[in-house]
Design an enzyme around this catalytic site. Structure first.
Site, PDB file in Angstrom:
ATOM      1  N   LYS A 191       0.845  -1.193   0.000  1.00 39.90           N
ATOM      2  CA  LYS A 191       0.000   0.000   0.000  1.00 39.90           C
ATOM      3  C   LYS A 191       0.876   1.236   0.000  1.00 39.90           C
ATOM      4  O   LYS A 191       1.964   1.245   0.598  1.00 39.90           O
ATOM      5  CB  LYS A 191      -0.905   0.022   1.251  1.00 39.90           C
ATOM      6  CG  LYS A 191      -1.664   1.332   1.463  1.00 39.90           C
ATOM      7  CD  LYS A 191      -2.340   1.391   2.829  1.00 39.90           C
ATOM      8  CE  LYS A 191      -2.939   2.766   3.079  1.00 39.90           C
ATOM      9  NZ  LYS A 191      -3.555   2.887   4.417  1.00 39.90           N
ATOM     10  N   GLU A 236      -8.628  12.363  12.450  1.00 38.40           N
ATOM     11  CA  GLU A 236      -7.780  11.249  12.885  1.00 38.40           C
ATOM     12  C   GLU A 236      -6.902  11.641  14.071  1.00 38.40           C
ATOM     13  O   GLU A 236      -6.013  12.480  13.948  1.00 38.40           O
ATOM     14  CB  GLU A 236      -6.907  10.756  11.729  1.00 38.40           C
ATOM     15  CG  GLU A 236      -6.198   9.462  12.038  1.00 38.40           C
ATOM     16  CD  GLU A 236      -5.915   8.639  10.795  1.00 38.40           C
ATOM     17  OE1 GLU A 236      -5.338   7.553  10.920  1.00 38.40           O
ATOM     18  OE2 GLU A 236      -6.289   9.073   9.683  1.00 38.40           O
TER      19      GLU A 236
END
Length: 437
Positions: A191, A236
């Protein structure tokens, strides 16, 4: 690469801070962000969520550093400054007494560097508890009468706003995504998170308070922040340390909302079942849990994520928690987590090298830790997402940033659409109409 700390204050780093915290009783209906005075973008600080948090202004002291040891330099400086401070704290809550706000560049070699700022005045709120902390490097601290109703002037609108492509156009960035997918499918990595930027020009100087107020109105579940000219609304939480408990909120996997509640519920269900998004999320959760494990016991890592609903997008989210087993500060914990798979990729070294190759830009302090820490080491550090940086040389200019996690199943056109959605909070905050009187 290492570097020595630099102070942008005339005050010597060893000059003791004089800090006083007292309870505050603001008028009914007062919001933290309403208290901010008009000042330079770099001297406005904020960390606010659902009306609670901290705002500050002025600079009693600050330090900047760069290089691979930038976290350690800031940590050592703050330990020295807070340890020698003369403190009178009549409230004794996390966030009272000496407090430093920080923002750290994503990359060690970024010219943006890392900064800790100790504001001259900090106002905090936790539920029905309010306080004001005044700090100076003089024997006589700044004085704020807690019986006086504080209120800043009305924020100024930026006027006409123009947007332009940053380093890559959407088409060029889609090409970068396609190349990343090719590398992932070839087995080079699992990723990578690719970011893009957007250039902004405003008719009037950027008033950070204008942006903060509009972001807080529309994205109340995020942490609305400002540190040293970096401003945004992050969903976040990289790490929170409070009285021995460590928590982190991981977001990875995103879908854009339509505004139709019934349709959005169906989209949320599809997000929760998406193998591509679940794979991306698993990498991010694993990276956070592995980084916190050496410092924590009784780790709680949920087996499945939940869907976090924001006004413009929905994310897969997981809250990781643990009990701190050592004296590691919140800033040091943030250093151990940075960069997480949520902003870099997996494996870290391969992903970081690829994003630097494909993005063709300096992220600055986008995707780096941003937040605050008190003298005990408690604090909150988010990831600088959904944000923009005011040009330190030109207060009519900003750079906005957004990024997307790329895995083997990513589709370039869909990732461009997702990045557009993530740019909406800052674009809307800049172009929001002036409220009616």
């Amino acid at each position: 690469m290492t570097s020595m700390p630099t102070s942008d204050q005339d005050t010597a780093p060893h000059a003791p801070l004089v800090t006083r915290t007292v309870a505050l009783s603001p008028a009914d209906g007062t919001a933290l962000l309403d208290l901010l005075p008009a000042t330079r973008a770099r001297d406005t600080t904020s960390w606010v969520r659902r009306g609670d948090g901290l705002v500050g202004w002025g600079r009693a002291l600050s330090v900047s550093a760069g290089g691979t040891d930038r976290f350690e330099v800031l940590e050592e400086w703050w330990r020295s400054v807070s340890g020698s401070a003369v403190v009178r704290d009549e409230v004794d809550l996390p966030g009272t007494g000496p407090v430093a706000f920080g923002s750290i560049a994503y990359a060690a070699d970024s010219p943006a560097g890392a900064t800790l700022v100790v504001p001259s005045v900090v106002v905090g709120r936790r539920g029905d508890r309010w306080w004001v902390t005044t700090t100076s490097t003089d024997a006589l601290p700044v004085v704020v009468d807690p019986s006086v109703a504080l209120a800043g002037p009305v924020p100024e609108a930026p006027g006409e706003v123009t947007f332009a492509d940053g380093q890559l156009s959407p088409t060029e960035w889609a090409g970068a995504v396609a190349e990343a997918v090719r590398r992932i499918q070839a087995g080079d990595l699992d990723k990578v998170v690719l970011a893009r930027d957007l250039d902004v020009r405003t008719a009037q100087p950027v008033d950070v308070r204008w942006l903060l107020s509009r972001l807080a109105e529309r994205y109340e579940s995020t942490w609305v922040f400002a540190v040293d000219g970096l401003v945004g609304a992050t969903p976040e939480m990289l790490v929170r340390r409070e009285k021995g408990l460590v928590t982190s909120r991981v977001l990875a996997g995103t879908i854009r909302r339509t505004g139709d509640d019934e349709h959005d519920l169906a989209l949320a269900a599809s997000l929760a079942r998406s193998s591509k998004d679940l794979e991306e999320h698993e990498y991010a959760v694993r990276s956070v849990a592995d980084a916190l494990a050496p410092h924590c016991s009784s780790m709680n890592v949920p087996e499945a994520p939940f869907v976090l609903h924001l006004s413009n997008v929905m994310h897969l989210a997981t809250d990781v928690a643990g009990v701190l087993t050592d004296a590691t500060s919140s800033l040091a914990l943030a250093a151990s987590l940075h960069p997480s798979a949520a902003v870099c990729g997996t494996p870290t070294a391969a992903a970081d090298a690829l994003l630097q190759e494909l993005e063709q830009m300096d992220r600055g302090r986008y995707a780096g830790p941003v937040g605050w820490m008190d003298a005990s080491g408690d604090g909150e550090w988010g990831i600088a997402l959904r944000c923009g940086a005011v040009d330190p040389q030109d207060d009519h200019a900003m750079s906005l940033y957004a990024g997307c996690g790329i895995v083997a199943g990513s589709v370039p056109e869909a990732e461009v659409a997702e990045s557009d959605a993530k740019l909406i909070p800052m674009r809307d905050a800049l172009t929001a109409p002036t409220p009616r009187a």
